[in-house]
Design an enzyme around this catalytic site. Structure first.
Site, mmCIF file in Angstrom:
data_model
loop_
_atom_site.group_PDB
_atom_site.id
_atom_site.type_symbol
_atom_site.label_atom_id
_atom_site.label_comp_id
_atom_site.label_asym_id
_atom_site.label_seq_id
_atom_site.Cartn_x
_atom_site.Cartn_y
_atom_site.Cartn_z
ATOM 1 N N GLU A 172 -5.113 -4.797 -1.629
ATOM 2 C CA GLU A 172 -4.263 -5.646 -2.476
ATOM 3 C C GLU A 172 -4.018 -5.115 -3.887
ATOM 4 O OE1 GLU A 172 -5.919 -9.597 -2.228
ATOM 5 O OE2 GLU A 172 -5.738 -9.662 -0.063
ATOM 6 N N ASN A 213 -4.869 -1.473 2.420
ATOM 7 C CA ASN A 213 -4.774 -2.766 3.100
ATOM 8 C C ASN A 213 -4.136 -3.810 2.184
ATOM 9 O OD1 ASN A 213 -5.712 -4.255 5.535
ATOM 10 N ND2 ASN A 213 -6.986 -5.412 4.092
ATOM 11 N N HIS A 249 -1.622 -12.285 7.576
ATOM 12 C CA HIS A 249 -1.822 -13.731 7.480
ATOM 13 C C HIS A 249 -0.408 -14.316 7.533
ATOM 14 C CE1 HIS A 249 -5.993 -13.087 6.543
ATOM 15 N NE2 HIS A 249 -5.671 -12.272 5.561
ATOM 16 N N GLU A 278 -6.225 -8.449 9.668
ATOM 17 C CA GLU A 278 -6.789 -9.792 9.404
ATOM 18 C C GLU A 278 -5.911 -10.891 10.001
ATOM 19 O OE1 GLU A 278 -7.522 -10.294 5.179
ATOM 20 O OE2 GLU A 278 -8.216 -8.237 4.964
ATOM 21 N N ASP A 280 -4.154 -13.972 11.441
ATOM 22 C CA ASP A 280 -4.283 -15.395 11.769
ATOM 23 C C ASP A 280 -2.906 -16.032 11.654
ATOM 24 O OD1 ASP A 280 -4.259 -15.580 8.904
ATOM 25 O OD2 ASP A 280 -6.429 -15.822 8.841
ATOM 26 N N TRP A 330 -8.872 -12.673 12.103
ATOM 27 C CA TRP A 330 -9.727 -12.997 10.960
ATOM 28 C C TRP A 330 -10.584 -14.236 11.212
ATOM 29 C CZ3 TRP A 330 -11.230 -9.388 8.096
ATOM 30 C CH2 TRP A 330 -11.862 -9.632 6.861
HETATM 31 C C1 XIL Z 1 -11.678 -14.031 2.605
HETATM 32 C C2 XIL Z 1 -12.838 -14.536 3.436
HETATM 33 O O1 XIL Z 1 -12.361 -14.878 4.721
HETATM 34 C C3 XIL Z 1 -13.457 -15.741 2.766
HETATM 35 O O2 XIL Z 1 -14.660 -16.117 3.437
HETATM 36 C C4 XIL Z 1 -13.780 -15.446 1.298
HETATM 37 O O3 XIL Z 1 -14.204 -16.619 0.669
HETATM 38 C C5 XIL Z 1 -12.560 -14.893 0.589
HETATM 39 O O4 XIL Z 1 -12.083 -13.754 1.282
HETATM 40 N N1 XIL Z 1 -7.611 -10.999 2.320
HETATM 41 C C6 XIL Z 1 -8.717 -10.208 2.466
HETATM 42 C C7 XIL Z 1 -9.990 -10.821 2.925
HETATM 43 O O5 XIL Z 1 -8.629 -8.980 2.347
HETATM 44 O O6 XIL Z 1 -11.112 -10.177 2.409
HETATM 45 C C8 XIL Z 1 -10.051 -12.293 2.595
HETATM 46 O O7 XIL Z 1 -11.214 -12.833 3.185
HETATM 47 C C9 XIL Z 1 -8.810 -12.994 3.089
HETATM 48 C C10 XIL Z 1 -7.575 -12.420 2.413
#
Ligand code: XIL
Length: 378
Positions: A172, A213, A249, A278, A280, A330
């Protein structure tokens, strides 16, 4: 995810195909009846129907190792884990001169015992809750900060050398408008930390896959453009990057599969790996039609099944076998997902994953499975 600003309306499926197993028993003797095992879609695990060598991963929660309730699900369906939090910056490197590997080592050791590979997440991430305090308040200038970061990356990659298959080297780094995120890394070094992190990771482990990522890149737009420019700059400078991790996401209705396909292809066309890192798919869309689902209704579950299927199908179609970094979901159960706890969700519940609160497969699981088997999504 703030740039998820679509105004699409959800199209609720009005009809569902009822899929009863239709089993009838012909047993008429006095021999105790044995319930026949009817093969159905959910009796096959993801791993067992996946194309050969496809990485199918899942995030392992903070209590995953001690609370064993998800072990069977994970060991049967997946072949890779990502620690949901345990390998983030502050947990591995809490103080400038102190590293803390015991917890992460336990995930790696569990994975090895169960034939799961490990995706390391993540070496560099701005997010406040996992940023070590000493980095937040670092007093040194650019040279010192880069040296500190070099030690961070080198020590961690070296520690897990040969034990993780891939790393998210930077997470990010680009903001929602397509600019470089104004993180502590950027404030201290401009964009110099990016090249350095990849070079240091490669120097510490010559074979591990190295990913950039991020979220929302699959939407195209400014963020995706900036990422591609960053990537092309790195490639021109021979920075060792293996591929791009699309967090994915995504929403039920956004972005379109055509847009997702074009984004995947743009990376694969450069000869780089594409990983869905990740995945979902929540039912509600706070950026679009809002919180219209208060429970997992059958029509919503059917839409989610189709969406999972189409995403995986698109991935398999757009990304050649040798460039597939795999697909990671995720989390295991809906009840454990991070989604309802993100600020955008404001306490609203959702059901974004493949298994329900009881660990039972959902229609979304069947959708994932259909795509793995190259069957129509319906
Ligand atoms: C999230 C986890 O799922 C949570 O448990 C934590 O509180 C915050 O991070 N992008 C990412 C992940 O790269 O690391 C994040 O994971 C979700 C968004």
């Amino acid at each position: 995810m703030n740039i998820l600003r679509n105004l699409f309306q959800v199209t609720v499926l009005l009809s569902l195909v009822a899929c009863g197993d239709g089993a009838t028993s012909n047993v008429t003797s006095s021999v105790p009846a044995v319930t026949p095992q009817i093969p159905n879609a959910t009796s096959k695990t993801l791993k067992s129907v996946a194309p050969e060598n496809l990485i199918i991963g899942v995030a392992a929660s903070d209590d995953y190792l001690t609370n064993t309730k998800n072990h069977d699900i994970v060991e049967q369906n997946f072949n890779q884990i990502t620690a949901e939090n345990a390998m983030k910056m502050k947990f591995l490197h809490p103080t400038e001169n102190g590293f803390s590997f015991a917890n992460a080592d336990a995930y790696v050791s569990y994975a090895k015992t169960h034939n799961l590979s490990v995706h390391g997440h993540t070496l560099i991430w701005y997010s406040d809750y996992q940023l070590p305090d000493f980095m937040k308040t670092y007093s040194g200038g650019k040279t010192e900060f880069l040296a500190m970061l070099k030690n961070h990356v080198t020590t961690i990659v070296n520690h897990f050398k040969g034990q993780v298959q891939s790393w998210d080297v930077v997470n990010e780094a680009i903001d929602d408008n397509g600019g470089y995120r104004n993180s502590v890394f950027y404030q201290k070094t401009g964009t110099d930390y990016l090249d350095q992190a990849f070079r240091d990771a490669r120097a510490a482990d010559t074979t591990v896959d190295l990913f950039y990522n991020d979220y929302s890149m699959e939407q195209g737009g400014n963020k995706f453009q900036t990422m591609q420019a960053m990537l092309d700059g790195m490639l021109a400078r021979q920075v060792p990057i293996t591929g791009i991790g699309f967090q994915m996401h995504v929403m039920l209705d956004y972005p379109s599969v055509d847009t997702i396909r074009a984004s995947f292809k743009a990376i694969a066309d450069r000869g780089l790996k594409v990983k869905i890192s990740e995945l979902d798919v929540p039912l509600n869309n706070p950026y679009g039609y809002g919180f219209i689902y208060k429970s997992l209704t059958d029509p919503a579950a059917a839409l989610q099944k189709k969406r999972y299927c189409e995403i995986i199908k698109t991935y398999l179609e757009a990304v050649p076998v040798n460039l597939r970094g795999g697909v990671t979901v995720w989390g295991v159960r809906d009840s454990e997902s991070w989604i309802p706890s993100t600020p955008d969700w404001k306490g609203n519940a959702d059901w974004p994953l493949l298994f329900d609160a009881n660990g039972k497969t959902k229609p979304a699981f069947e959708g994932f499975q259909l795509a793995l088997e190259s069957k129509p999504c319906g």
